[in-house]
Design a protein around this motif. Sequence first.
Motif, short mmCIF file in Angstrom:
data_model
loop_
_atom_site.label_atom_id
_atom_site.label_comp_id
_atom_site.label_asym_id
_atom_site.label_seq_id
_atom_site.Cartn_x
_atom_site.Cartn_y
_atom_site.Cartn_z
N GLY A 118 -11.31 -29.64 -23.33
CA GLY A 118 -11.27 -28.50 -24.24
C GLY A 118 -12.15 -27.34 -23.80
N MET A 119 -12.97 -26.85 -24.71
CA MET A 119 -13.83 -25.69 -24.44
C MET A 119 -14.86 -25.96 -23.35
SD MET A 119 -13.10 -22.88 -25.90
CE MET A 119 -14.64 -22.03 -25.57
N PHE A 120 -15.25 -27.22 -23.19
CA PHE A 120 -16.20 -27.55 -22.12
C PHE A 120 -15.61 -27.18 -20.76
CE2 PHE A 120 -17.59 -30.28 -25.58
CZ PHE A 120 -18.96 -30.15 -25.53
N SER A 121 -14.31 -27.32 -20.63
CA SER A 121 -13.64 -26.93 -19.39
C SER A 121 -13.62 -25.42 -19.22
CB SER A 121 -12.21 -27.49 -19.38
OG SER A 121 -11.52 -27.04 -18.25
N LEU A 122 -13.27 -24.71 -20.29
CA LEU A 122 -13.17 -23.25 -20.20
C LEU A 122 -14.53 -22.61 -19.93
CD1 LEU A 122 -10.69 -22.54 -23.13
CD2 LEU A 122 -10.19 -22.69 -20.68
N MET A 123 -15.60 -23.24 -20.39
CA MET A 123 -16.95 -22.71 -20.15
C MET A 123 -17.31 -22.69 -18.67
SD MET A 123 -18.88 -24.62 -23.31
CE MET A 123 -20.53 -24.40 -22.63
N GLN A 124 -16.62 -23.49 -17.87
CA GLN A 124 -16.92 -23.54 -16.43
C GLN A 124 -16.51 -22.25 -15.72
OE1 GLN A 124 -18.81 -26.17 -15.77
NE2 GLN A 124 -18.32 -26.69 -17.90
N MET A 125 -15.60 -21.51 -16.31
CA MET A 125 -15.21 -20.23 -15.73
C MET A 125 -16.41 -19.28 -15.69
SD MET A 125 -11.52 -19.76 -17.63
CE MET A 125 -11.24 -18.11 -16.98
N ALA A 126 -17.11 -19.19 -16.83
CA ALA A 126 -18.30 -18.32 -16.89
C ALA A 126 -19.43 -18.86 -16.03
CB ALA A 126 -18.76 -18.18 -18.34
N PHE A 151 -6.67 -35.58 -7.61
CA PHE A 151 -7.52 -35.97 -8.74
C PHE A 151 -7.19 -35.09 -9.94
CE2 PHE A 151 -11.01 -37.03 -11.37
CZ PHE A 151 -11.65 -38.16 -10.85
N MET A 152 -6.32 -35.58 -10.81
CA MET A 152 -5.93 -34.89 -12.04
C MET A 152 -5.52 -33.44 -11.76
SD MET A 152 -8.54 -36.50 -14.88
CE MET A 152 -7.42 -36.05 -16.21
N MET A 153 -4.70 -33.28 -10.73
CA MET A 153 -4.14 -31.99 -10.34
C MET A 153 -5.19 -30.92 -10.08
SD MET A 153 -1.38 -30.82 -9.38
CE MET A 153 -0.97 -29.18 -8.79
N GLY A 154 -6.38 -31.38 -9.63
CA GLY A 154 -7.44 -30.43 -9.30
C GLY A 154 -7.94 -29.67 -10.51
N SER A 155 -7.71 -30.18 -11.70
CA SER A 155 -8.11 -29.47 -12.91
C SER A 155 -9.64 -29.37 -13.00
CB SER A 155 -7.56 -30.17 -14.16
OG SER A 155 -7.92 -31.54 -14.18
N MET A 156 -10.10 -28.27 -13.59
CA MET A 156 -11.54 -27.99 -13.64
C MET A 156 -12.14 -28.46 -14.95
SD MET A 156 -13.71 -24.51 -12.88
CE MET A 156 -12.89 -23.49 -14.09
N GLY A 157 -12.89 -29.56 -14.90
CA GLY A 157 -13.67 -30.02 -16.03
C GLY A 157 -15.13 -29.69 -15.80
N SER A 158 -15.99 -30.24 -16.63
CA SER A 158 -17.41 -29.92 -16.55
C SER A 158 -18.05 -30.42 -15.26
CB SER A 158 -18.15 -30.50 -17.76
OG SER A 158 -17.85 -31.87 -17.94
N THR A 159 -17.59 -31.55 -14.73
CA THR A 159 -18.16 -32.05 -13.47
C THR A 159 -17.75 -31.17 -12.30
OG1 THR A 159 -18.15 -34.33 -14.29
CG2 THR A 159 -18.32 -34.03 -11.92
N VAL A 160 -16.50 -30.73 -12.27
CA VAL A 160 -16.04 -29.83 -11.21
C VAL A 160 -16.83 -28.52 -11.26
CG1 VAL A 160 -14.10 -28.41 -10.41
CG2 VAL A 160 -13.72 -30.79 -11.02
N ASP A 163 -2.12 -23.86 -2.22
CA ASP A 163 -1.09 -24.09 -3.23
C ASP A 163 -1.35 -25.35 -4.04
OD1 ASP A 163 1.61 -23.45 -4.31
OD2 ASP A 163 2.16 -25.37 -3.39
N PRO A 164 -1.42 -25.27 -5.38
CA PRO A 164 -1.45 -24.05 -6.20
C PRO A 164 -2.88 -23.69 -6.59
CG PRO A 164 -1.06 -25.94 -7.60
CD PRO A 164 -1.27 -26.48 -6.20
N THR A 165 -3.14 -22.42 -6.83
CA THR A 165 -4.42 -22.00 -7.41
C THR A 165 -4.08 -21.24 -8.69
OG1 THR A 165 -5.57 -21.88 -5.28
CG2 THR A 165 -6.47 -20.58 -7.09
N THR A 166 -4.26 -21.91 -9.82
CA THR A 166 -3.79 -21.34 -11.08
C THR A 166 -4.82 -21.51 -12.20
OG1 THR A 166 -2.67 -23.43 -11.62
CG2 THR A 166 -1.36 -21.75 -10.51
N GLY A 167 -4.51 -20.94 -13.36
CA GLY A 167 -5.33 -21.11 -14.55
C GLY A 167 -6.75 -20.59 -14.39
N GLY A 168 -7.68 -21.33 -15.01
CA GLY A 168 -9.07 -20.91 -15.04
C GLY A 168 -9.74 -20.81 -13.68
N VAL A 169 -9.27 -21.57 -12.72
CA VAL A 169 -9.84 -21.48 -11.37
C VAL A 169 -9.48 -20.14 -10.73
CG1 VAL A 169 -9.77 -22.45 -9.03
CG2 VAL A 169 -9.96 -23.96 -11.00
#
Length: 281
Positions: free
Chosen positions: A167-175, A126-135, A197-203
Motif C-alpha cells: 500500500g502506501m508504504f510502497s508509494l512512499m519509496q518514490m519520495a 521477483f514479484m515483477m520487480g515491484s517496488m516495496g519498502s525493502t526495494v 523493459d518494462p520500467t513503469t509505475g512508481g519506479v
Amino acid sequence: MILEHFKKKKYKPASNINIQPDVLIKCPECSNMIFKNDLSENLKICPTCGKYLKMNARERLKQILDKGSFVEYFRDKNIRDPLKFPKYKEKQLVLRKVLNQDEAVVCGVGKIDGNRVVIAVMDTQFMMGSMGSTVGEKITKAVELSIKKKIPLIIFTASGGARMQEGMFSLMQMAKTSQAIARHSEKGLLYISVMTDPTTGGVSASFASLGDIIIAEKNALIGFAGQRVIEQVTRTKLPEGFQRAEFLLKHGLIDMVVERNVLRETLSDILSIHLNVRKKR
C-alpha cells in the motif's frame, strides 16, 4: 530447426533424441524455439527476430561488469510485511529460496573496464520487480554508498510499479529514493539510469527518470500508467509506439537508446569521459 542446430554443432542426432523441456525456450515474439545456452551466449536476444528477452539481475551484472569485480551489498535478512497482507510473507520466502536473492533489486560495487561504480539492478523475476519498502531502502542505500565512496552510480530499472501488498508504504519509496538522488546530485556525482523493459509505475515516476544520463534499451516499455488506461481516461487513440524507448527519445524524455550488445561499451565510454573531465577540474 533442432536438427539443423545439431548439424551446425557437428552433433550426430538420432531419431530417438530426448530433449529436456528446460533446454529450450520459446521466443515470445516469433515463437521459435531457442536453445537456452545459445540464448545466454547471445545476451538473451532472439537470433531469429532480434527480440530482447528479459535478463535477470545476475545475468545483467555478468554482462556489464568486469569478471569477478562485483561485491554485493545490503542483502536483507528480514522480510517486510507492514500490512500483514495474506500470504505475502510466504510468497517472498518461496522467491528467496528459488531465486537465491532477497528482493527485486541486487546492489553492490563493481568495475567497468577498471572504473569502480555502485550498481543496482532490478529483477522482474521477483514479484515483477515491484517496488516495496525493502526495494526502496536498498536503492536509497546504494545511492548513499555512491556518495560515501564518491564514485558513479548506475541503476538498471525493470519494474511493474508499486507493490500493492504494501500500500502506501510502497508509494512512499518514490519520495524516499528521489530525495536520495537529489542529495547525490548536490555532491556533483554521476548517476546513469538504464531503463529496461518494462520500467513503469512508481519506479518510472521517481529515481528511474532522475538520471544525469538516461539510457533505454531498444523497444523498452517505459511509462507510468498503462496505454489502455490512458486511452480510456483521455478517450483518445494514442500514437503508434507510444511509451516505447524510441518514442520517448524522439520526444526528448530520454538521452539515448542503446542496443544490448554495445551497452557495456557505452557505459564504459561515459564513465571514462566523466572521470577525465573531473580530473581536469
